[in-house]
Design a protein around this motif. Sequence first.
Motif, PDB file in Angstrom:
ATOM      1  N   TYR A  18     -18.310 -36.653 -20.359  1.00  0.00           N
ATOM      2  CA  TYR A  18     -17.209 -35.719 -20.590  1.00  0.00           C
ATOM      3  C   TYR A  18     -17.285 -34.559 -19.589  1.00  0.00           C
ATOM      4  O   TYR A  18     -16.271 -34.111 -19.058  1.00  0.00           O
ATOM      5  CB  TYR A  18     -17.234 -35.179 -22.020  1.00  0.00           C
ATOM      6  N   TYR A  19     -18.482 -34.085 -19.350  1.00  0.00           N
ATOM      7  CA  TYR A  19     -18.717 -33.004 -18.383  1.00  0.00           C
ATOM      8  C   TYR A  19     -18.255 -33.441 -16.990  1.00  0.00           C
ATOM      9  O   TYR A  19     -17.524 -32.729 -16.311  1.00  0.00           O
ATOM     10  CB  TYR A  19     -20.216 -32.698 -18.400  1.00  0.00           C
ATOM     11  N   LYS A  20     -18.676 -34.631 -16.592  1.00  0.00           N
ATOM     12  CA  LYS A  20     -18.308 -35.156 -15.279  1.00  0.00           C
ATOM     13  C   LYS A  20     -16.808 -35.421 -15.191  1.00  0.00           C
ATOM     14  O   LYS A  20     -16.199 -35.227 -14.135  1.00  0.00           O
ATOM     15  CB  LYS A  20     -19.126 -36.410 -14.964  1.00  0.00           C
ATOM     16  N   ALA A  21     -16.185 -35.862 -16.281  1.00  0.00           N
ATOM     17  CA  ALA A  21     -14.730 -36.082 -16.285  1.00  0.00           C
ATOM     18  C   ALA A  21     -13.988 -34.767 -16.099  1.00  0.00           C
ATOM     19  O   ALA A  21     -12.961 -34.710 -15.406  1.00  0.00           O
ATOM     20  CB  ALA A  21     -14.300 -36.756 -17.584  1.00  0.00           C
ATOM     21  N   ALA A  22     -14.509 -33.691 -16.695  1.00  0.00           N
ATOM     22  CA  ALA A  22     -13.897 -32.375 -16.514  1.00  0.00           C
ATOM     23  C   ALA A  22     -14.001 -31.954 -15.047  1.00  0.00           C
ATOM     24  O   ALA A  22     -13.054 -31.401 -14.487  1.00  0.00           O
ATOM     25  CB  ALA A  22     -14.557 -31.347 -17.431  1.00  0.00           C
ATOM     26  N   LEU A  23     -15.134 -32.221 -14.431  1.00  0.00           N
ATOM     27  CA  LEU A  23     -15.291 -31.907 -13.008  1.00  0.00           C
ATOM     28  C   LEU A  23     -14.312 -32.720 -12.156  1.00  0.00           C
ATOM     29  O   LEU A  23     -13.740 -32.206 -11.188  1.00  0.00           O
ATOM     30  CB  LEU A  23     -16.724 -32.165 -12.547  1.00  0.00           C
ATOM     31  N   THR A  61     -11.297 -29.504 -22.468  1.00  0.00           N
ATOM     32  CA  THR A  61     -11.190 -30.955 -22.525  1.00  0.00           C
ATOM     33  C   THR A  61     -11.917 -31.523 -23.735  1.00  0.00           C
ATOM     34  O   THR A  61     -12.560 -30.806 -24.486  1.00  0.00           O
ATOM     35  CB  THR A  61     -11.725 -31.563 -21.209  1.00  0.00           C
ATOM     36  N   THR A  62     -11.821 -32.813 -23.870  1.00  0.00           N
ATOM     37  CA  THR A  62     -12.491 -33.518 -24.947  1.00  0.00           C
ATOM     38  C   THR A  62     -13.990 -33.539 -24.686  1.00  0.00           C
ATOM     39  O   THR A  62     -14.422 -33.787 -23.561  1.00  0.00           O
ATOM     40  CB  THR A  62     -11.960 -34.962 -25.040  1.00  0.00           C
ATOM     41  N   GLY A  63     -14.731 -33.275 -25.727  1.00  0.00           N
ATOM     42  CA  GLY A  63     -16.178 -33.413 -25.682  1.00  0.00           C
ATOM     43  C   GLY A  63     -16.589 -34.368 -26.781  1.00  0.00           C
ATOM     44  O   GLY A  63     -15.740 -34.913 -27.495  1.00  0.00           O
ATOM     45  N   TYR A  64     -17.862 -34.554 -26.948  1.00  0.00           N
ATOM     46  CA  TYR A  64     -18.340 -35.434 -28.010  1.00  0.00           C
ATOM     47  C   TYR A  64     -17.948 -34.881 -29.381  1.00  0.00           C
ATOM     48  O   TYR A  64     -17.772 -35.623 -30.323  1.00  0.00           O
ATOM     49  CB  TYR A  64     -19.856 -35.605 -27.905  1.00  0.00           C
ATOM     50  N   GLY A  65     -17.748 -33.553 -29.458  1.00  0.00           N
ATOM     51  CA  GLY A  65     -17.345 -32.913 -30.703  1.00  0.00           C
ATOM     52  C   GLY A  65     -15.886 -33.109 -31.041  1.00  0.00           C
ATOM     53  O   GLY A  65     -15.434 -32.741 -32.115  1.00  0.00           O
ATOM     54  N   GLY A 125     -27.808 -28.229 -12.933  1.00  0.00           N
ATOM     55  CA  GLY A 125     -28.211 -27.716 -11.628  1.00  0.00           C
ATOM     56  C   GLY A 125     -27.984 -28.673 -10.478  1.00  0.00           C
ATOM     57  O   GLY A 125     -28.089 -28.289  -9.309  1.00  0.00           O
ATOM     58  N   GLN A 126     -27.654 -29.923 -10.777  1.00  0.00           N
ATOM     59  CA  GLN A 126     -27.444 -30.901  -9.712  1.00  0.00           C
ATOM     60  C   GLN A 126     -26.038 -30.835  -9.104  1.00  0.00           C
ATOM     61  O   GLN A 126     -25.795 -31.374  -8.034  1.00  0.00           O
ATOM     62  CB  GLN A 126     -27.705 -32.322 -10.241  1.00  0.00           C
ATOM     63  N   PHE A 127     -25.115 -30.122  -9.741  1.00  0.00           N
ATOM     64  CA  PHE A 127     -23.722 -30.145  -9.288  1.00  0.00           C
ATOM     65  C   PHE A 127     -23.371 -29.171  -8.159  1.00  0.00           C
ATOM     66  O   PHE A 127     -22.566 -29.521  -7.300  1.00  0.00           O
ATOM     67  CB  PHE A 127     -22.782 -29.959 -10.484  1.00  0.00           C
ATOM     68  N   PRO A 128     -23.903 -27.948  -8.129  1.00  0.00           N
ATOM     69  CA  PRO A 128     -23.548 -27.064  -7.014  1.00  0.00           C
ATOM     70  C   PRO A 128     -23.878 -27.707  -5.668  1.00  0.00           C
ATOM     71  O   PRO A 128     -24.959 -28.258  -5.460  1.00  0.00           O
ATOM     72  CB  PRO A 128     -24.383 -25.809  -7.265  1.00  0.00           C
ATOM     73  N   GLY A 129     -22.902 -27.661  -4.765  1.00  0.00           N
ATOM     74  CA  GLY A 129     -23.056 -28.260  -3.441  1.00  0.00           C
ATOM     75  C   GLY A 129     -22.477 -29.654  -3.328  1.00  0.00           C
ATOM     76  O   GLY A 129     -22.337 -30.176  -2.227  1.00  0.00           O
ATOM     77  N   LEU A 130     -22.122 -30.260  -4.467  1.00  0.00           N
ATOM     78  CA  LEU A 130     -21.585 -31.622  -4.426  1.00  0.00           C
ATOM     79  C   LEU A 130     -20.079 -31.604  -4.249  1.00  0.00           C
ATOM     80  O   LEU A 130     -19.383 -30.707  -4.710  1.00  0.00           O
ATOM     81  CB  LEU A 130     -21.919 -32.368  -5.719  1.00  0.00           C
ATOM     82  N   ASP A 131     -19.564 -32.665  -3.582  1.00  0.00           N
ATOM     83  CA  ASP A 131     -18.128 -32.861  -3.503  1.00  0.00           C
ATOM     84  C   ASP A 131     -17.710 -33.787  -4.646  1.00  0.00           C
ATOM     85  O   ASP A 131     -18.520 -34.104  -5.520  1.00  0.00           O
ATOM     86  CB  ASP A 131     -17.738 -33.431  -2.135  1.00  0.00           C
ATOM     87  N   ALA A 132     -16.463 -34.218  -4.650  1.00  0.00           N
ATOM     88  CA  ALA A 132     -15.951 -35.041  -5.753  1.00  0.00           C
ATOM     89  C   ALA A 132     -16.739 -36.338  -5.918  1.00  0.00           C
ATOM     90  O   ALA A 132     -17.090 -36.725  -7.038  1.00  0.00           O
ATOM     91  CB  ALA A 132     -14.473 -35.338  -5.543  1.00  0.00           C
ATOM     92  N   ALA A 133     -17.041 -37.008  -4.812  1.00  0.00           N
ATOM     93  CA  ALA A 133     -17.779 -38.269  -4.890  1.00  0.00           C
ATOM     94  C   ALA A 133     -19.200 -38.042  -5.398  1.00  0.00           C
ATOM     95  O   ALA A 133     -19.713 -38.809  -6.213  1.00  0.00           O
ATOM     96  CB  ALA A 133     -17.800 -38.957  -3.535  1.00  0.00           C
ATOM     97  N   GLY A 134     -19.825 -36.993  -4.924  1.00  0.00           N
ATOM     98  CA  GLY A 134     -21.187 -36.683  -5.366  1.00  0.00           C
ATOM     99  C   GLY A 134     -21.243 -36.323  -6.838  1.00  0.00           C
ATOM    100  O   GLY A 134     -22.169 -36.732  -7.551  1.00  0.00           O
ATOM    101  N   ALA A 135     -20.258 -35.572  -7.313  1.00  0.00           N
ATOM    102  CA  ALA A 135     -20.226 -35.196  -8.731  1.00  0.00           C
ATOM    103  C   ALA A 135     -20.020 -36.420  -9.611  1.00  0.00           C
ATOM    104  O   ALA A 135     -20.617 -36.540 -10.682  1.00  0.00           O
ATOM    105  CB  ALA A 135     -19.135 -34.161  -8.985  1.00  0.00           C
ATOM    106  N   ALA A 136     -19.189 -37.344  -9.161  1.00  0.00           N
ATOM    107  CA  ALA A 136     -18.939 -38.559  -9.941  1.00  0.00           C
ATOM    108  C   ALA A 136     -20.182 -39.433 -10.021  1.00  0.00           C
ATOM    109  O   ALA A 136     -20.396 -40.123 -11.019  1.00  0.00           O
ATOM    110  CB  ALA A 136     -17.784 -39.342  -9.332  1.00  0.00           C
TER     111      ALA A 136
END
Length: 182
Positions: free
Chosen positions: A165-170, A93-97, A140-151
Amino acid sequence: MTKAKSNVMTDFGAPIIVLVLICVIMSGLLAFTNGITAPIIAEAERKANEEARLEVLPSADAFEKVEAGSLPDAVREVYKASNGAGYTFSLTTTGYGGKNTLKMTVGIDGEGRITGVKVLSHKETPGLGSKITADENFYGQFPGLDAAGAAAADTISGATFSSNYYKAALADAFTAFELVKG
């Protein structure tokens, strides 16, 4: 003193012919080298992707590729764990680069929770945006989260573009999960 006669062929033609020959020979050598190294590179990439899938979904025993239509543009491949442990999503996906500069693999279990995220490559700003891979408080905050938690997860201060960008990829991985599950 006599002046040597100028000859168009020796003055212009010969150097052009020599340069063309050099270009043809070098192109042939590059094609030959590419032919030898392309399978080696492809195999190394396949192994790296397999290792990334096992890393983000460690409870899986093996993977089967899932063919699905209308996936988000960022999702390149989807694999289902043979033992039903969940799915992995390869994203580019698109990143800042720029466009297609953030490549990652995401594991999501059968209940729709992230089991792991691995950034395979990125072109984020060194020391700032690159914290998406270096700052354990972020990734490290993402493992265990669902879609709402990741957003709703926190971003990195000063590197909000890279974080978003990372969160959009998730989010794309969760969209693909909803399309392929069951």
